[in-house]
Design a protein around this motif. Structure first.
Motif, mmCIF file in Angstrom:
data_model
loop_
_atom_site.group_PDB
_atom_site.id
_atom_site.type_symbol
_atom_site.label_atom_id
_atom_site.label_comp_id
_atom_site.label_asym_id
_atom_site.label_seq_id
_atom_site.Cartn_x
_atom_site.Cartn_y
_atom_site.Cartn_z
ATOM 1 N N ARG A 128 -0.299 -100.211 76.137
ATOM 2 C CA ARG A 128 -0.641 -101.220 77.145
ATOM 3 C C ARG A 128 -0.739 -102.580 76.447
ATOM 4 N NH1 ARG A 128 0.549 -97.554 80.937
ATOM 5 N NH2 ARG A 128 -0.690 -95.664 80.664
ATOM 6 N N THR A 129 0.353 -103.327 76.454
ATOM 7 C CA THR A 129 0.412 -104.592 75.699
ATOM 8 C C THR A 129 0.592 -105.799 76.603
ATOM 9 O OG1 THR A 129 2.800 -104.270 75.394
ATOM 10 C CG2 THR A 129 1.343 -103.423 73.663
ATOM 11 N N ASN B 226 -2.111 -91.502 89.105
ATOM 12 C CA ASN B 226 -2.907 -91.947 87.963
ATOM 13 C C ASN B 226 -2.083 -92.817 87.021
ATOM 14 O OD1 ASN B 226 -3.760 -91.320 84.943
ATOM 15 N ND2 ASN B 226 -5.603 -91.093 86.184
ATOM 16 N N ARG B 227 -0.827 -92.458 86.814
ATOM 17 C CA ARG B 227 0.013 -93.234 85.882
ATOM 18 C C ARG B 227 0.307 -94.636 86.409
ATOM 19 N NH1 ARG B 227 4.509 -88.740 83.848
ATOM 20 N NH2 ARG B 227 2.996 -87.283 82.936
ATOM 21 N N ILE C 230 -0.830 -100.565 86.154
ATOM 22 C CA ILE C 230 -1.224 -101.797 86.839
ATOM 23 C C ILE C 230 -2.460 -102.408 86.199
ATOM 24 C CG2 ILE C 230 -2.101 -102.709 89.022
ATOM 25 C CD1 ILE C 230 -0.330 -100.702 90.462
ATOM 26 N N PHE C 231 -3.454 -101.578 85.892
ATOM 27 C CA PHE C 231 -4.726 -102.089 85.369
ATOM 28 C C PHE C 231 -4.810 -102.011 83.849
ATOM 29 C CE2 PHE C 231 -5.605 -101.007 89.762
ATOM 30 C CZ PHE C 231 -6.336 -102.102 90.190
ATOM 31 N N GLN C 232 -3.754 -101.565 83.179
ATOM 32 C CA GLN C 232 -3.662 -101.600 81.718
ATOM 33 C C GLN C 232 -4.788 -100.823 81.034
ATOM 34 O OE1 GLN C 232 -1.000 -103.473 79.699
ATOM 35 N NE2 GLN C 232 -0.260 -102.692 81.665
ATOM 36 N N HIS C 233 -4.987 -99.573 81.506
ATOM 37 C CA HIS C 233 -5.937 -98.667 80.879
ATOM 38 C C HIS C 233 -5.275 -97.302 80.726
ATOM 39 C CE1 HIS C 233 -9.318 -101.442 81.087
ATOM 40 N NE2 HIS C 233 -9.059 -101.658 82.377
ATOM 41 N N SER C 234 -5.878 -96.472 79.927
ATOM 42 C CA SER C 234 -5.336 -95.130 79.741
ATOM 43 C C SER C 234 -5.560 -94.288 80.999
ATOM 44 C CB SER C 234 -5.990 -94.459 78.537
ATOM 45 O OG SER C 234 -7.365 -94.239 78.770
#
Length: 363
Positions: free
Chosen positions: A24-25, A94-95, A100-104
């Motif tokens: 997530r960059t 979930n993916r 969209i929210f840049q989290h795992s």
């Protein structure tokens, strides 16, 4: 020279594999996205979260006051709530939420469940039955698609399912039985199948007629009488040849596709036939075509019937009830005794006892 080049490429590839690459960059983080949405035009918030920014902030404050939601090191309460609302508003996976929210994916799943449990904790306070001093909202009162029922607490919305089930909650057994018997207009199906899969295919192959064999009966004659094929009778009764008829007291006759109306307004009993080795809804017919199952009274009261015949009829009744209940001899005898020899009352009593036991255990 070639060996040196190959060795150099392999070493470089190994170095690249050892260095972890961030996933997530994106410079625009999920927190920045949420704050930009909440601070922007109200239409953006409503189109993304199906709620205005003011409503989202009010909901967050309620959850904070109830200590149902709290911020973490990397996610604020606003972002947690918006992840949940964005996911349920657009049915996102979930993916997709993780991108969209840049989290795992693990972080998204954990906080989604936390917000869900937090909202469910408000049900006791915000979901209440109507009382006499609370008026019905005009949108509900003036809607022609909603029926209002009047009782001790005044007018209130009435669900359509309540009208069909006479103002009581239908059990899973009743719903399954209704869907099973409705295509053929069967009045009632008594007994409980060994598996719930029995209800899933309400075809004619799930029903059968019980024919008690008499001297002179043959498979071909029964096929002609009930307008079915000989091979269908053999298949249903697990018979290799017609000689198997002499070792049985009854045969199961399949329902003819040309005469499905025989099931109309009838009562069937779910039985596991020992010879056929299958579970079907059995229809008992007398000469007039009415449902009939012998009772212990019929087996014992006539004075002209011999003791041997009475014992035989009682045994036949016991076997029939045992197959319908799928129980042992002792249990079948007990329910027949408490029901005064009425097999239908015995099956109903067993069903009531099983329902009471399931409600008591909470299953």
């Amino acid at each position: 020279m070639w060996n040196e080049m190959i060795t150099s490429v392999i070493n470089q590839s190994n170095v690249m594999k050892q260095v972890p690459r961030p996933c997530r960059t994106r410079p625009f983080s999920g927190h920045m996205l949420v704050e930009d949405m909440l601070a922007g035009h109200s239409y953006r918030s409503y189109s993304c979260f199906r709620m205005s920014s003011e409503a989202i902030l009010l909901l967050k404050n309620v959850l904070l006051d109830k200590n149902a939601l709290r911020p973490t090191r990397y996610l604020s309460c606003n972002e947690q709530l918006c992840i949940f609302l964005y996911g349920i508003s657009h049915a996102l996976s979930n993916r997709v939420l993780a991108e969209i929210f840049q989290h795992s994916g693990e972080t998204i799943s954990r906080h989604f469940n936390n917000v869900l449990n937090a909202i469910l904790s408000l049900k006791q306070e915000y979901i209440q039955l109507p009382t006499a001093d609370i008026d019905v909202h005009p949108k509900i009162r003036e809607n022609p698609n909603i029926c209002l029922a009047t009782d001790a607490v005044g007018p209130r919305p009435l669900r359509s399912s309540c009208r069909f089930w006479r103002f009581r909650r239908a059990s899973d057994r009743e719903l399954l039985e209704l869907a099973f018997r409705k295509p053929w207009n069967v009045k009632r199906v008594m007994g409980t199948p060994s598996s719930a899969a029995f209800w899933r295919s309400p075809g004619l192959d799930r029903f059968a007629i019980s024919h008690r064999l008499q001297r002179g009966d043959s498979v071909a004659g029964l096929a002609l009488k009930y307008s079915v094929q000989v091979v269908d009778i053999k298949r249903l009764n697990n018979m290799m040849s017609e000689h198997g008829i002499y070792s049985r007291e009854r045969l199961l006759i399949p329902i003819s596709i040309n005469k499905p109306e025989i099931l109309s307004n009838s009562t069937c009993c779910i039985e596991l036939d020992a010879h056929a080795k299958r579970e079907v809804a059995v229809l008992y017919l007398d000469k007039d075509g009415c449902p009939q199952i012998p009772s212990l009274k019929d087996a014992a009261t006539p004075s002209t019937v011999s003791a041997t015949e009475r014992r035989g009829r009682s045994r036949i009744l016991l076997e029939s009830v045992k197959r319908s209940m799928n129980v042992d001899d002792g249990t079948a005898e007990y329910y027949l005794s408490v029901s005064n020899g009425d097999p239908r009352a015995a099956i109903m009593q067993l069903s009531e006892d099983l329902s009471w036991e399931q409600q008591r255990t909470g299953h």
